[in-house]
Design an enzyme around this catalytic site. Structure first.
Site, PDB file in Angstrom:
ATOM      1  N   ARG A   1      51.595  43.394  47.927  1.00 48.00           N
ATOM      2  CA  ARG A   1      50.484  43.984  47.156  1.00 48.00           C
ATOM      3  C   ARG A   1      50.646  45.474  46.560  1.00 48.00           C
ATOM      4  NH1 ARG A   1      50.059  39.722  47.562  1.00 48.00           N
ATOM      5  NH2 ARG A   1      48.300  38.233  48.645  1.00 48.00           N
TER       6      ARG A   1
ATOM      7  N   GLU B   1      42.802  47.728  49.819  1.00 52.89           N
ATOM      8  CA  GLU B   1      44.038  46.992  48.814  1.00 52.89           C
ATOM      9  C   GLU B   1      42.888  47.166  47.376  1.00 52.89           C
ATOM     10  OE1 GLU B   1      45.105  42.869  49.874  1.00 52.89           O
ATOM     11  OE2 GLU B   1      44.742  42.214  47.697  1.00 52.89           O
TER      12      GLU B   1
ATOM     13  N   SER C   1      39.931  40.763  48.797  1.00 51.94           N
ATOM     14  CA  SER C   1      40.384  41.301  49.947  1.00 51.94           C
ATOM     15  C   SER C   1      40.211  42.855  49.725  1.00 51.94           C
ATOM     16  CB  SER C   1      41.948  40.916  50.209  1.00 51.94           C
ATOM     17  OG  SER C   1      41.974  39.655  50.473  1.00 51.94           O
TER      18      SER C   1
HETATM   19  C1  LIG Z   1      36.983  36.087  45.124  1.00 50.07           C
HETATM   20  C2  LIG Z   1      38.299  36.848  45.184  1.00 50.07           C
HETATM   21  C3  LIG Z   1      39.513  36.299  45.574  1.00 50.07           C
HETATM   22  C4  LIG Z   1      40.693  36.849  45.314  1.00 50.07           C
HETATM   23  N1  LIG Z   1      41.939  36.411  46.027  1.00 50.07           N
HETATM   24  C5  LIG Z   1      42.896  37.010  45.739  1.00 50.07           C
HETATM   25  C6  LIG Z   1      44.288  36.286  46.272  1.00 50.07           C
HETATM   26  O1  LIG Z   1      44.158  35.079  47.103  1.00 50.07           O
HETATM   27  N2  LIG Z   1      45.414  37.018  46.261  1.00 50.07           N
HETATM   28  C7  LIG Z   1      45.384  38.176  45.489  1.00 50.07           C
HETATM   29  O2  LIG Z   1      46.587  38.714  45.234  1.00 50.07           O
HETATM   30  N3  LIG Z   1      44.437  38.950  45.178  1.00 50.07           N
HETATM   31  C8  LIG Z   1      43.079  38.218  45.266  1.00 50.07           C
HETATM   32  N4  LIG Z   1      42.083  38.872  44.768  1.00 50.07           N
HETATM   33  C9  LIG Z   1      42.203  39.997  44.223  1.00 50.07           C
HETATM   34  C10 LIG Z   1      42.471  40.293  42.566  1.00 50.07           C
HETATM   35  O3  LIG Z   1      42.267  38.858  41.979  1.00 50.07           O
HETATM   36  C11 LIG Z   1      44.001  40.395  42.413  1.00 50.07           C
HETATM   37  O4  LIG Z   1      44.225  41.727  42.779  1.00 50.07           O
HETATM   38  C12 LIG Z   1      44.043  40.541  40.872  1.00 50.07           C
HETATM   39  O5  LIG Z   1      45.538  40.610  40.682  1.00 50.07           O
HETATM   40  C13 LIG Z   1      43.489  41.713  40.153  1.00 50.07           C
HETATM   41  O6  LIG Z   1      43.586  41.288  39.002  1.00 50.07           O
HETATM   42  P1  LIG Z   1      42.688  42.164  37.940  1.00 50.07           P
HETATM   43  O7  LIG Z   1      42.907  41.645  36.363  1.00 50.07           O
HETATM   44  O8  LIG Z   1      41.202  41.847  38.092  1.00 50.07           O
HETATM   45  O9  LIG Z   1      42.841  43.625  38.086  1.00 50.07           O
HETATM   46  P2  LIG Z   1      41.595  44.653  38.316  1.00 50.07           P
HETATM   47  O10 LIG Z   1      40.927  44.465  39.513  1.00 50.07           O
HETATM   48  O11 LIG Z   1      41.045  44.973  37.201  1.00 50.07           O
HETATM   49  O12 LIG Z   1      42.720  45.833  38.660  1.00 50.07           O
HETATM   50  C14 LIG Z   1      43.696  45.891  39.784  1.00 50.07           C
HETATM   51  C15 LIG Z   1      44.813  46.992  39.377  1.00 50.07           C
HETATM   52  O13 LIG Z   1      45.591  46.393  38.305  1.00 50.07           O
HETATM   53  C16 LIG Z   1      45.785  47.432  37.476  1.00 50.07           C
HETATM   54  N5  LIG Z   1      46.155  46.592  36.192  1.00 50.07           N
HETATM   55  C17 LIG Z   1      45.354  45.686  35.687  1.00 50.07           C
HETATM   56  N6  LIG Z   1      45.895  45.366  34.427  1.00 50.07           N
HETATM   57  C18 LIG Z   1      46.855  46.018  34.219  1.00 50.07           C
HETATM   58  C19 LIG Z   1      47.857  46.251  33.154  1.00 50.07           C
HETATM   59  N7  LIG Z   1      47.602  45.473  31.918  1.00 50.07           N
HETATM   60  N8  LIG Z   1      48.951  47.118  33.445  1.00 50.07           N
HETATM   61  C20 LIG Z   1      49.001  48.059  34.519  1.00 50.07           C
HETATM   62  N9  LIG Z   1      48.073  47.790  35.488  1.00 50.07           N
HETATM   63  C21 LIG Z   1      46.952  46.799  35.305  1.00 50.07           C
HETATM   64  C22 LIG Z   1      44.714  48.291  37.539  1.00 50.07           C
HETATM   65  O14 LIG Z   1      44.792  49.436  36.929  1.00 50.07           O
HETATM   66  C23 LIG Z   1      44.336  48.207  39.099  1.00 50.07           C
HETATM   67  O15 LIG Z   1      44.830  49.339  39.772  1.00 50.07           O
HETATM   68  C24 LIG Z   1      40.846  38.146  44.900  1.00 50.07           C
HETATM   69  C25 LIG Z   1      39.770  38.667  44.128  1.00 50.07           C
HETATM   70  C26 LIG Z   1      38.382  38.054  44.468  1.00 50.07           C
HETATM   71  C27 LIG Z   1      37.172  38.729  43.640  1.00 50.07           C
END
Ligand SMILES: Cc1cc2nc3c(=O)[nH]c(=O)nc-3n(C[C@H](O)[C@H](O)[C@H](O)COP(=O)(O)OP(=O)(O)OC[C@H]3O[C@@H](n4cnc5c(N)ncnc54)[C@H](O)[C@@H]3O)c2cc1C
Length: 309
Positions: A177, A296, A226
């Protein structure tokens, strides 16, 4: 914050995309909490993003967000410019040799589906992550024993200075992560390597992932996924459960009864309810097990007090 936003926006370079002052951030996150972005920038394309960053005064803070599924925006909002990539960055292309190129606003799930339809195996774990490819690149998103680092060839992005860059898998410096790529690189697309597979078998695995998630996670609630990373040799949810935190409440925030490494907004939570509940969980886990939990969920912006001081 409007006065400040008007002032900031006046000093920003012209763009082909949109610059929106005082933009509500809560609707852009799964938690549905938090204050506004001083300015929200929706770039028209990677060139627009690069030109903006090149001309943007260096003292202006820049934050990038994906679809907010691992994000807590504090109640006082986010100073400076928040970049959110939209439609122009959602393209998914199927290439030769079982490769897939995806814009960083594409949902992980859409990438999994496109790969499946093209008979490309190996990307089905993306079905289990409700974020965008940008978030997956930054967080090394993973599910069911596979992570972004297992399939990434390279990622394209733009630096704070407005330079277009390509990062190889090695450059991304991945661990659990975490990516050690500079925090001020904003990713615009990713190239993934899959392998030839049987479409119906890939679909079966994706359906299995969907079912497992439905039963184990509160996926239809206002949550941030998480909350804490799993510490070496432990599962966070077990430590939280053993510390008696399952169902624990603070204001409108609650530790999920279903999966206690998830915090939920039961309806009226503020970002500080959620963050303080998380800190209370960390304290109790430390007291009962001696283990320190690391967040996280990414927390951005200012508390109300910080914003008004
Ligand atoms: C119900 C639920 C279940 C989940 N299950 C999992 C799982 O099984 N495994 C897992 O890994 N995660 C899981 N997650 C967490 C999440 O979905 C992941 O971490 C995902 O990768 C975040 O993506 P996001 O687009 O929502 O990013 P955001 O939450 O909007 O941002 C997260 C981080 O990514 C950075 N970021 C976003 N876009 C960019 C970009 N274009 N360039 C540089 N940095 C960027 C942001 O600055 C921030 O630091 C879950 C979340 C939920 C709500």
């Amino acid at each position: 914050m409007s006065m400040v936003a008007d002032h900031l926006i006046d000093g920003l370079p012209d763009v082909r995309g949109e610059l929106i002052p005082d933009a509500p951030m809560a609707p852009l996150t799964w938690f549905r909490v938090g204050g506004p972005a001083e300015v929200l920038f929706r770039p028209a394309d990677a060139e627009d993003l690069a030109a903006f960053l090149k001309a943007c005064p260096t003292e202006v803070p820049i934050t990038v967000v994906g679809v907010g599924s691992n994000l807590l925006v504090r109640d006082g909002g986010v100073a400076g410019v928040v970049i959110r990539m939209g439609k122009p960055f959602m393209r998914i292309e199927i290439l030769d040799d079982n490769r897939v190129r995806a814009g960083t606003a594409a949902l992980d799930m859409a990438v999994a589906r496109s790969a499946m339809e093209a008979g490309i195996a190996g990307l089905e774990f993306f079905r289990g992550i409700p974020g965008s490819i940008g978030g997956a690149l930054r967080m090394n998103g993973g599910a069911y024993e596979k992570e972004t680092m297992d399939v990434l060839i390279e990622a394209e992005g733009v630096t704070r200075a407005g330079e277009r860059v390509t990062y190889s898998l090695v450059d991304m410096g991945y661990s659990y992560r975490h990516s050690s790529a500079p925090a001020d690189v904003y990713f615009t697309s990713a190239l993934f390597q899959g392998s030839a597979g049987d479409k119906s078998e890939i679909e079966r695995r994706m359906n299995e992932i969907t079912e497992r998630r439905e039963t184990s996670q509160p996926i239809r609630t206002r949550t941030g996924g998480s909350t804490f990373k799993n510490p070496e040799g432990h599962k966070s949810w077990q430590l939280i459960d053993a510390a008696g935190c399952r169902g624990l409440k603070r204001g409108g925030a609650q530790v999920s009864e279903k999966h206690c490494n998830f915090l939920i907004n039961t309806g009226e939570a503020t970002a500080s309810d959620i963050e303080e509940l998380g800190e209370e969980v960390r304290t109790r886990v430390k007291e009962t097990s001696g283990v320190t939990l690391d967040w996280e969920i990414r927390r951005i912006g200012m508390t109300r007090d910080e914003a008004s001081s």
